[in-house]
Design a protein around this motif. Structure first.
Motif, short mmCIF file in Angstrom:
data_model
loop_
_atom_site.label_atom_id
_atom_site.label_comp_id
_atom_site.label_asym_id
_atom_site.label_seq_id
_atom_site.Cartn_x
_atom_site.Cartn_y
_atom_site.Cartn_z
N PHE A 103 0.82 -1.24 0.17
CA PHE A 103 -0.14 0.09 0.00
C PHE A 103 0.98 1.29 -0.04
O PHE A 103 0.25 2.26 -0.11
N CYS A 104 2.11 1.18 0.15
CA CYS A 104 2.96 2.27 -0.26
C CYS A 104 3.24 2.56 -1.64
O CYS A 104 3.97 3.66 -2.22
N SER A 105 2.70 1.64 -2.62
CA SER A 105 3.07 1.80 -3.88
C SER A 105 1.90 2.56 -4.75
O SER A 105 0.73 2.47 -4.52
N ALA A 106 2.39 3.40 -5.68
CA ALA A 106 1.51 4.11 -6.69
C ALA A 106 0.66 3.27 -7.31
O ALA A 106 -0.79 3.79 -7.41
N ASP A 107 0.76 1.88 -7.38
CA ASP A 107 -0.24 1.21 -8.11
C ASP A 107 -1.34 1.04 -7.47
O ASP A 107 -2.37 0.48 -7.90
N ASN A 108 -1.41 1.07 -5.95
CA ASN A 108 -2.63 0.83 -5.32
C ASN A 108 -3.52 2.13 -5.06
O ASN A 108 -4.59 2.20 -4.17
#
Length: 240
Positions: A103-108
């Protein structure tokens, strides 16, 4: 004589950005990588129940009970998947750890189309910007990967502050960082109580971002935004 506006405080989740797909889908995707096949609808239902339980039993990430954001969220994931029939402790821990970092990823995350333009408009008006968010300490990393961090002079998360909206205490921390009176500050958020009522009760110029146009809420039209595109002209009225 009223003080001119100097600062704009921002909520983040569901104001500037939102989770890209359902929690059930995201949890199932990670579980599938571990060889598990789960139903997103079932996981979503379990998550909502567990999230409510944790929020009631351990408010604000359980800070006062000795937890932190990471241990709180890992517990939520483990108990959610447990309810869906996953019982192997090592597997639950692995999925929980992976999801916390995912959830630190921009994908999410999905930044709303009007967010960057509104932040840029506020900055070009000479206003300084800060964040006041009921969020854990991943928020800085999330804003960074979503290309929003550089707009803000400071961030206050409820995990870091040790207190969450609607407590006025988190807004008091923000006002101290701003270094100006409450009537020189605006706040933008999507939650009627946490963002709008609490900020207004403190003398801050609170605006409710109501993307879904909920006419049941008792909010004057001049305090309500259906899009962040409406914000700059509203703020300018308080700058002269």
């Amino acid at each position: 004589m009223r003080a001119p506006l100097r600062w704009v405080l921002w909520d983040v989740k569901d104001t500037l950005l939102k989770v890209r797909s359902s929690v059930g889908e995201q949890y199932c995707k990670e579980a599938e990588r571990m060889g598990l096949s789960l139903s997103p609808v079932e996981v979503d239902a379990a998550f909502r129940q567990v999230y409510r339980q944790y929020s009631n039993r351990y408010p604000n990430y359980g800070i006062r009970q000795g937890l932190d954001g990471q241990s709180w969220w890992r517990g939520v994931v483990r108990d959610t998947l447990s309810q869906c029939g996953v019982q192997e402790p090592a597997l639950l821990n692995t999925v929980a750890n992976n999801l916390y970092h995912n959830f630190c990823s921009a994908d999410n995350w999905e930044v709303f189309p009007d967010s960057k333009k509104a932040l840029e408009s506020c900055s070009s008006l000479g206003l300084k910007l800060g964040v006041v968010s009921n969020f854990d300490n991943r928020l800085e990393a999330i804003l960074h990967v979503c290309g929003l961090l550089s707009y803000f002079s400071f961030l206050i998360t409820s995990e870091e502050a040790g207190v969450a909206k609607p407590s006025p205490a988190i807004f008091n921390q923000a006002l101290q960082k701003c270094g100006v009176p409450a009537d020189s500050v605006a706040h933008i958020g999507d939650h009627y109580v946490n963002d709008y009522l609490t900020s207004r009760s403190m003398g801050i110029h609170g605006f409710l971002l109501d993307r879904h146009k909920d006419d049941q809420l008792n909010v004057p039209q001049e305090h309500r935004l259906s899009s962040l595109d409406e914000l700059p002209s509203r703020l300018q009225q308080h700058m002269n």
